[in-house]
Design a protein around this motif. Structure first.
Motif, short mmCIF file in Angstrom:
data_model
loop_
_atom_site.label_atom_id
_atom_site.label_comp_id
_atom_site.label_asym_id
_atom_site.label_seq_id
_atom_site.Cartn_x
_atom_site.Cartn_y
_atom_site.Cartn_z
N SER A 152 12.28 11.59 -19.68
CA SER A 152 12.90 11.25 -18.40
C SER A 152 11.84 10.90 -17.37
O SER A 152 10.69 11.34 -17.45
N LYS A 153 12.24 10.12 -16.38
CA LYS A 153 11.33 9.69 -15.31
C LYS A 153 11.60 10.51 -14.06
O LYS A 153 12.73 10.90 -13.79
N VAL A 154 10.54 10.75 -13.30
CA VAL A 154 10.67 11.45 -12.03
C VAL A 154 10.74 10.42 -10.91
O VAL A 154 9.86 9.56 -10.79
N ASN A 155 11.78 10.49 -10.10
CA ASN A 155 11.95 9.60 -8.96
C ASN A 155 11.72 10.36 -7.67
O ASN A 155 11.86 11.58 -7.61
N GLU A 176 4.24 16.59 -14.44
CA GLU A 176 3.06 17.43 -14.23
C GLU A 176 2.97 17.83 -12.75
O GLU A 176 2.66 18.98 -12.43
N ASP A 177 3.24 16.87 -11.86
CA ASP A 177 3.24 17.18 -10.43
C ASP A 177 4.35 18.17 -10.09
O ASP A 177 4.16 19.07 -9.27
N VAL A 178 5.51 17.99 -10.72
CA VAL A 178 6.62 18.91 -10.47
C VAL A 178 6.25 20.32 -10.92
O VAL A 178 6.47 21.30 -10.19
N GLY A 214 7.65 13.35 -4.93
CA GLY A 214 7.46 12.18 -4.09
C GLY A 214 7.33 10.92 -4.93
O GLY A 214 7.51 10.93 -6.15
N GLU A 215 7.01 9.81 -4.27
CA GLU A 215 6.89 8.52 -4.94
C GLU A 215 5.77 8.55 -5.97
O GLU A 215 4.65 8.98 -5.70
N GLY A 216 6.06 8.07 -7.20
CA GLY A 216 5.05 7.93 -8.23
C GLY A 216 4.63 9.23 -8.90
O GLY A 216 3.66 9.22 -9.66
N ILE A 246 0.85 -1.19 0.00
CA ILE A 246 0.00 0.00 0.00
C ILE A 246 0.89 1.24 0.00
O ILE A 246 1.72 1.42 0.90
N ALA A 247 0.74 2.07 -1.01
CA ALA A 247 1.53 3.29 -1.09
C ALA A 247 0.95 4.35 -0.15
O ALA A 247 -0.26 4.53 -0.08
#
Length: 493
Positions: free
Chosen positions: A302-305, A330-332, A324-326, A161-162
């Protein structure tokens, strides 16, 4: 031949009686214990299988307790996220009210601050047995099953569970590997002037015979033949055209003449202005005046970690967001928008869009009296993630600029809390399903063990009565056999 030393009949009767007594003891043991296989000597193979299955039942009982604990923990997190969503919805209502100018924004801000404090209280209290799923980013594993393979090996399965961090923490910008290549600033500064397109008319000193239209930002001006006098020079005609465009009163749009060119300037933020011509003596049929805004464009590949941090510098102000995780770019972009808006830099407004290449773009407009001299974007790894409600404490509706920015930002926060509640709800449903399955599986294992080792009480009862009769007959037979040597005495009378 009769013998007083060897009584074969008694020996046979005694062995028979011993066999009957042994069977009687076994039957009585079945009846008293309820098991046909109560120890390894009864049936070693069946006993071994039953013991393995009994150990699995014990394990599944522990798993059932783990699932119950996990379900309760997730239920608390879901209820917390739903409560946060309700509170954010109330904040949105306050923000919408603040869009009006004839309201007491100070009192509205007081209500928003109170609701913000309540959200912090809910997030802090949403824990079960010390585990809070609304803080932090590490996932939580809930023991869900034991998987036994045909070779006898056993492995544990978990439901992961995240967490959904619904705090408003700013996080910590990292000092790891540079990620600056993932965020590109469109310029080194942000001007406060408009964008201009020059429209060149055909070389002519007489525009009196021309019949044409000019459409600027959806408003059309018609110029028919004779609008201009034959004696009007091209420059004079352009001055008149510019004057009519200005007379339209289009927000952020102005026109002027520069030599033999008609220059149209737009100061509209985040909006292009189209200029179209029909039948006019110009070299272009249409012109697009670009929006007034500089961009930070994020990589589409690129991926966001978790822990990836990005910073945008606007003059002396620095806006930071750590993913954060996942999360995605767009969140950035939304996080940096919230950080910039919270800084309330004079004249600065922001917007997040997606360009034609599928890249996330943070647009920044400067409507102040002075340009922003420094505009950069950088990134680095190994930071501490910002909270999912980052920017909540930066909502300030006491000014027009703050009220306008808050409307977009609160929508993002509401969506974050809705996503969190939905994820927890889905996880809770999965845990409930697994818990029901484990309960049914445990019952099936118990039934299987019973089939293997439990005694058939009807059969045991009938066998007990038969053995008791056989025992009585065996005793009588042994008694008769023991009387045989007495008959020898009659031979000596």
């Amino acid at each position: 031949m009769s013998s007083i030393l060897t009584n074969n009949g008694a020996m046979v009767a005694l062995q028979t009686l011993k066999t009957i007594n042994s069977g009687l003891l076994d039957t009585q043991s079945e009846i008293s214990t309820g098991k046909s296989v109560s120890s390894a000597k009864d049936n070693s193979a069946i006993w071994a299988i039953s013991k393995v299955m009994e150990s699995d039942v014990k394990g599944f009982n522990a798993i059932s307790e783990s699932l119950s604990l996990g379900e309760s923990t997730v239920a608390v997190a879901r209820q917390g996220a739903e409560t946060v969503t309700d509170l954010l919805t109330q904040i949105k209502g306050k923000v919408v009210s603040a869009q009006e100018e004839n309201v007491d924004r100070e009192k509205i801000q007081t209500d928003i601050d109170a609701l913000t404090s309540q959200i912090s209280s809910v997030v802090g209290a949403a824990q079960f047995n010390g585990l809070n799923m609304l803080k932090g980013t590490d996932s939580v594993d809930i023991l869900s099953s034991l998987d036994r393979l045909s070779d006898g090996s056993v492995s544990a399965s978990n439901i992961s569970i995240a967490r959904a961090d619904l705090s408003d923490s700013a996080g910590t910008y990292g000092t790891g590997t540079s990620l600056s290549a993932n965020a590109t600033a469109s310029a080194g500064a942000i001007a406060n002037t408009g964008n201009t397109e020059a429209i060149t008319f055909a070389d002519s000193t007489d525009m009196s015979g021309d019949d044409f239209q000019i459409t600027v930002a959806g408003s059309t001006l018609n110029f028919s033949a004779g609008t201009f006098a034959a004696s009007d020079t091209e420059e004079l005609a352009i001055d008149q055209i510019a004057g009519q465009i200005n007379a339209l009163g289009l927000e952020g749009v102005s026109a002027t003449r520069n030599g033999s060119d008609l220059e149209i300037t737009s100061t509209r933020a985040f909006e292009t202005v189209d200029v179209d011509f029909s039948g006019s003596p110009v070299s272009d049929d249409s012109v697009e005046i670009s929006e007034r805004a500089e961009n930070v464009t994020f990589s589409s590949v690129s991926k966001v970690n978790s822990g990836d941090g990005y910073r945008v510098t606007l003059g002396s102000d620095v806006a930071t967001y750590v993913a954060g995780e996942g999360e995605t770019f767009e969140d950035v972009a939304n996080g940096l928008k919230a950080a910039i808006d919270a800084a309330e830099i004079e004249g600065i407004s922001t917007r997040v869009t997606t360009n034609n290449n599928g890249e996330q773009v943070l647009k920044i407009d400067n409507d102040s009296g002075t340009p922003v001299s420094t505009f950069t974007a950088v990134g680095a790894q190994d930071g501490t993630a910002s909270g999912g409600l980052f920017g909540l404490d930066g909502i300030d509706v006491t000014s027009d600029q703050g009220a306008e920015a808050a409307l977009d930002n609160v929508e993002i926060l509401i969506q974050n809390s809705i996503d969190a509640a939905a994820e927890f709800g889905s996880a809770q449903g999965r845990i409930e399903t697994q818990s029901d399955f484990i309960g049914k599986l445990t019952d099936s294992l118990k039934s299987g063990i019973g089939t293997l080792v439990d005694a058939d009480m009807e059969e045991a009862s009938a066998r007990l009565q038969a053995l008791q009769v056989q025992q009585q007959l065996g005793v009588q037979a042994l008694s008769i056999a023991n009387q045989a040597p007495q008959n020898i005495l009659s031979l000596f009378r």
